[in-house]
Design a protein around this motif. Sequence first.
Motif, PDB file in Angstrom:
ATOM      1  N   ILE A  38      -3.367   4.493   0.366  1.00 10.19           N
ATOM      2  CA  ILE A  38      -2.615   4.393  -0.898  1.00 10.19           C
ATOM      3  C   ILE A  38      -2.541   5.768  -1.557  1.00 10.19           C
ATOM      4  O   ILE A  38      -1.482   6.188  -2.033  1.00 10.19           O
ATOM      5  CB  ILE A  38      -3.279   3.351  -1.818  1.00 10.19           C
ATOM      6  CG1 ILE A  38      -3.147   1.952  -1.207  1.00 10.19           C
ATOM      7  CG2 ILE A  38      -2.663   3.376  -3.206  1.00 10.19           C
ATOM      8  CD1 ILE A  38      -3.999   0.891  -1.851  1.00 10.19           C
ATOM      9  N   ARG A  39      -3.668   6.462  -1.590  1.00  3.99           N
ATOM     10  CA  ARG A  39      -3.669   7.801  -2.192  1.00  3.99           C
ATOM     11  C   ARG A  39      -2.630   8.701  -1.506  1.00  3.99           C
ATOM     12  O   ARG A  39      -1.910   9.446  -2.168  1.00  3.99           O
ATOM     13  CB  ARG A  39      -5.063   8.434  -2.053  1.00  3.99           C
ATOM     14  CG  ARG A  39      -5.146   9.851  -2.593  1.00  3.99           C
ATOM     15  CD  ARG A  39      -6.426  10.551  -2.139  1.00  3.99           C
ATOM     16  NE  ARG A  39      -6.488  10.651  -0.683  1.00  3.99           N
ATOM     17  CZ  ARG A  39      -7.568  11.013   0.002  1.00  3.99           C
ATOM     18  NH1 ARG A  39      -8.697  11.291  -0.634  1.00  3.99           N
ATOM     19  NH2 ARG A  39      -7.546  11.086   1.314  1.00  3.99           N
ATOM     20  N   SER A  48      -7.279  -7.858  -2.904  1.00  2.00           N
ATOM     21  CA  SER A  48      -7.634  -6.535  -3.412  1.00  2.00           C
ATOM     22  C   SER A  48      -9.124  -6.551  -3.754  1.00  2.00           C
ATOM     23  O   SER A  48      -9.735  -7.621  -3.805  1.00  2.00           O
ATOM     24  CB  SER A  48      -6.797  -6.210  -4.648  1.00  2.00           C
ATOM     25  OG  SER A  48      -6.869  -7.292  -5.551  1.00  2.00           O
ATOM     26  N   ALA A  75       0.833  -1.205   0.000  1.00  4.32           N
ATOM     27  CA  ALA A  75       0.000   0.000   0.000  1.00  4.32           C
ATOM     28  C   ALA A  75       0.869   1.257   0.000  1.00  4.32           C
ATOM     29  O   ALA A  75       0.414   2.327  -0.415  1.00  4.32           O
ATOM     30  CB  ALA A  75      -0.915   0.004   1.227  1.00  4.32           C
ATOM     31  N   HIS A 125       1.315   6.081  -1.460  1.00  3.46           N
ATOM     32  CA  HIS A 125       1.936   5.308  -2.532  1.00  3.46           C
ATOM     33  C   HIS A 125       2.658   6.228  -3.502  1.00  3.46           C
ATOM     34  O   HIS A 125       2.180   7.316  -3.804  1.00  3.46           O
ATOM     35  CB  HIS A 125       0.864   4.492  -3.277  1.00  3.46           C
ATOM     36  CG  HIS A 125       1.422   3.340  -4.063  1.00  3.46           C
ATOM     37  ND1 HIS A 125       2.046   3.515  -5.279  1.00  3.46           N
ATOM     38  CD2 HIS A 125       1.470   2.018  -3.806  1.00  3.46           C
ATOM     39  CE1 HIS A 125       2.447   2.328  -5.727  1.00  3.46           C
ATOM     40  NE2 HIS A 125       2.115   1.399  -4.847  1.00  3.46           N
ATOM     41  N   TYR A 141      -4.493   7.081  -7.489  1.00  2.00           N
ATOM     42  CA  TYR A 141      -5.724   7.497  -6.797  1.00  2.00           C
ATOM     43  C   TYR A 141      -5.790   9.022  -6.681  1.00  2.00           C
ATOM     44  O   TYR A 141      -6.431   9.540  -5.767  1.00  2.00           O
ATOM     45  CB  TYR A 141      -5.801   6.844  -5.414  1.00  2.00           C
ATOM     46  CG  TYR A 141      -6.226   5.388  -5.495  1.00  2.00           C
ATOM     47  CD1 TYR A 141      -7.545   5.053  -5.783  1.00  2.00           C
ATOM     48  CD2 TYR A 141      -5.313   4.358  -5.332  1.00  2.00           C
ATOM     49  CE1 TYR A 141      -7.942   3.722  -5.891  1.00  2.00           C
ATOM     50  CE2 TYR A 141      -5.695   3.025  -5.451  1.00  2.00           C
ATOM     51  CZ  TYR A 141      -7.014   2.728  -5.729  1.00  2.00           C
ATOM     52  OH  TYR A 141      -7.419   1.416  -5.849  1.00  2.00           O
ATOM     53  N   MET A 197      -7.454  -1.009  -8.880  1.00  2.00           N
ATOM     54  CA  MET A 197      -7.979  -1.770  -7.743  1.00  2.00           C
ATOM     55  C   MET A 197      -7.654  -3.263  -7.834  1.00  2.00           C
ATOM     56  O   MET A 197      -8.216  -4.066  -7.109  1.00  2.00           O
ATOM     57  CB  MET A 197      -9.492  -1.559  -7.621  1.00  2.00           C
ATOM     58  CG  MET A 197      -9.818  -0.197  -7.019  1.00  2.00           C
ATOM     59  SD  MET A 197     -11.451  -0.072  -6.312  1.00  2.00           S
ATOM     60  CE  MET A 197     -12.425   0.234  -7.748  1.00  2.00           C
ATOM     61  N   THR A 250      -3.587  -2.490  -5.262  1.00  2.00           N
ATOM     62  CA  THR A 250      -4.433  -2.054  -4.143  1.00  2.00           C
ATOM     63  C   THR A 250      -4.656  -3.176  -3.137  1.00  2.00           C
ATOM     64  O   THR A 250      -5.664  -3.891  -3.200  1.00  2.00           O
ATOM     65  CB  THR A 250      -5.783  -1.521  -4.658  1.00  2.00           C
ATOM     66  OG1 THR A 250      -5.536  -0.388  -5.498  1.00  2.00           O
ATOM     67  CG2 THR A 250      -6.685  -1.075  -3.518  1.00  2.00           C
ATOM     68  N   SER A 299      -7.745   1.692   3.352  1.00  2.00           N
ATOM     69  CA  SER A 299      -6.683   1.281   2.413  1.00  2.00           C
ATOM     70  C   SER A 299      -6.576   2.236   1.236  1.00  2.00           C
ATOM     71  O   SER A 299      -5.470   2.659   0.859  1.00  2.00           O
ATOM     72  CB  SER A 299      -6.958  -0.131   1.894  1.00  2.00           C
ATOM     73  OG  SER A 299      -7.054  -1.029   2.959  1.00  2.00           O
ATOM     74  N   LEU A 300      -7.726   2.572   0.636  1.00  2.00           N
ATOM     75  CA  LEU A 300      -7.689   3.451  -0.542  1.00  2.00           C
ATOM     76  C   LEU A 300      -7.120   4.823  -0.181  1.00  2.00           C
ATOM     77  O   LEU A 300      -6.316   5.401  -0.930  1.00  2.00           O
ATOM     78  CB  LEU A 300      -9.085   3.582  -1.155  1.00  2.00           C
ATOM     79  CG  LEU A 300      -9.393   2.612  -2.309  1.00  2.00           C
ATOM     80  CD1 LEU A 300      -9.132   1.177  -1.944  1.00  2.00           C
ATOM     81  CD2 LEU A 300     -10.814   2.776  -2.819  1.00  2.00           C
TER      82      LEU A 300
END
Lengths: 326, 528
Positions: free
Chosen positions: B123-124, B68, B51, B127, B133, B162, B167, B119-120
């Motif tokens: 990552i945004r 994922s 991530a 990452h 993202y 995704m 992801t 998680s999203l």
Amino acid sequence: MQRTLVTVLRRLALAVGLVLAVLAVNFTLIHAAPGDPALVIAGEMGGADEATMATIRKTYGLDRPLHEQFFTYLGKSVRGDLGTSYTYNRPVIDLILGRLGPTVLLVLTALLCAIVIGTGLGVLASRRPDSFGSGVVTVFSLVGYAMPVFWTGILLVILFGKVWPVMPIAGMRDVRAFGAGPWQAALDVAHHLVLPAATLAIVYLAQYSRLSRASMLEVLGSDYIRTARAKGLSDAVVTFKHALRNALMPIVTIAGLQFGNLISGAVLVETVFSWPGLGTLALDAILGRDYPTLLGVLTFSAILVIVANLITDLSYRWIDPRLRGR
Amino acid sequence: MTTLTRRRLLGAGAAATAGLFGLPLEALAQAARGGVLVIGTTQKPRHLNSAVQSGIATMAPAAQLFASPLRMDAQWKPQPYLAERWELSPDNRSVTLFLRKDAVFHDGRPVTAEDVKFSLEAIRDNHPFTSMYGPLNAVTIPDRHTAVVRLAEPHPALLLAMSTSLTPIIPAHVFAGGDLKVHPRNASPVGSGPFKLVEFKPGEHLVLERFDRFFLKNLPRLDRLIFKEYKDPGSLVLAFEAGEIDAAPQLTGLELARARRVAGAQVIDKAAPAVGPLVWLAFNLKNPKLTDKRVRQAISFAIDREFVVKGLAGGTVQRSTGPIASGSPFYSAEVERYDHNPGKALQLLDAAGLKPGADGNRFTLEIDCPPGFAALTAIQEYLRPALAKVGIAVTVRNSPDFPTWARRVAGQQFEATMDGVWNWGDPVIGVHRTWLSSNIRPGVIWSNTQSYSSPKVDELLAAAAREMNLARRTALYKEFQKIVVDDCPVAFVIESTWGEAWGRKVDNPPRGIWGNIDSLAEVGMRKA
């Protein structure tokens, strides 16, 4: 006994000072080398913008003045905290302790093999210096001494990896046997140890055979050996009880001095055989500009060498009773 | 890759998922289970949390530890994974993920929409692939198993982003709080993927074990999956030949040829087409010698790519023609190919006013190369005699380590450099960064370090980043490739696609777009 204890304590005090000096020199040299560890970390992350680079520098304390970094490091080191690895993002002390065992195992096995076999060959050669066997030992010693350790390793990897695949050529364990019992695991490690230990031992074995041969020849020509023979003592008693013990002093001296060389040789051997010791950790740390790990490895290596020299000093007293009172 | 229209996209159902990744479902149910698969690797993972970390070293094991929302099949189509179905809103600005209710993490806690949101957003924010993202505004949670991904603008790369390699759904109850980049659990993570972590010894091996409560029934097939580290591709192949390992991924050149000769070896050529690794000679367009596009084109015409492919790489790679790798659905071959033509190179140099001097040289060119990449160094060395034939005196500048090279290139203190840059699935993720003028960021490696600036390209890429219709998006990228190849800010040399070698006992090795950087749940070991 008391004198020995005082000697040990005095040597230990000196050793602590020496480790601190080594630490200071290493810290200065490593930080003087070109290369920004933040860039390495960013590269491994797949690139980073200015904000991320700033975060990396802040996270790892790289944004602070060098002297501040040093004193922080020194203070933490004394408390056993060697920092966090930039590469593995783990405490350096954990990484080192995980790798210390394999390196010590490799180095001690190689050293033991080199001393025992090398001295044995030297003693055999010294008994009949002009014989064919002595010539063979001399040639073997010269070839062994002349071969660079990494080259010997690569030859063995090709031989046992490709031509005659009976020995594992990489790692310390067969990962398929993960979770096996302790005996099985020990045998597995021993099996993996053969090639790296042999590679490291060959060059030193050659040195010990040459040294012990010369030392024995000198001792065997002494008056007291002639006296021992005149007393009617057997050849074995003369050689091993009277001559060898006296011939051991230079061998022990060299063994202590060479411990540092053995560790540097282990870096090459560990790299060739993917042996998971301090050597491979040091190499990865150098390539990755992982300052805390590299400093930790160097400090531990210095400690190992200092301890080896201390043991050498003490072993003189065991070998030569005349030194016990000094 | 998929066509995303305003119609609802419904997943086919998780039960069918397994059959889409190799063996048919019925065969999979009866296939042998158990066994240990050992994968050799030269990659050294810093940690296992993909991530916050890109690169194969982390992503390959992370694809086993984490599930994922979606997976991509071999036809680049998204398939259900943690999300059993998904819906795209009519305005293309949100995607609703309907999560499986039976998925649990390795510590037994259920996977919920909260974890997806966490998680999203993680990552945004962390990452390195910031565009992945970039348009993500927020994730809302109508209920425990539904997550609505809200976007600032339509994002055609979202479904691919995704998928497994990009992801991972990480547990909020483990990772919440603190700096995720240096989180202590990055080295001992908990996921909901087919395998759970048993032992991670950096520099040695990584041992994973079947997760018995994995949400796809009868999977994974293996009891244990082990990644064993080797120092270089040579020793990796030696171990494959000796039967010490069952798989040797990411092989090129002589190593791949050697692995192919192992009895029973199953070699997958051009594995992991989504990665799209391109090798090129990048020019610093701020350097006065290289501002004239005819000079750059001349250099490109002077490179004999057939020699590079066959002579230097043993025929295991292919020549590249542009900024998008040939395995991508957006690839276009309708560009100038720059076939080897020293005569044309000389004409272009003459036209640019670069006449030969007394020593026969027209100008000097210093070429850098990132250290540690033998294939790139070989090309760098080859360029010296190749460009000498057209009167360009090349000096090769080596860097002692990666930071030195990165500082030179990112700081634009270079004339030309060899480089390897990967597409990473969708152009938005791995391609745009090199060509957008807004991404000329001194100090940042693998940004637009060439300082290439074309308003038309900027316009095309901006449109492609929002375009949800596959045909229209393909057309935009087609035009983009034509312009960039003609402008020649880099000379495209090869696609260093790699092969994966799997031993004879390995059943159903992965053949998807991510190769072995994907879940290996369907891979098994034959008994005999």
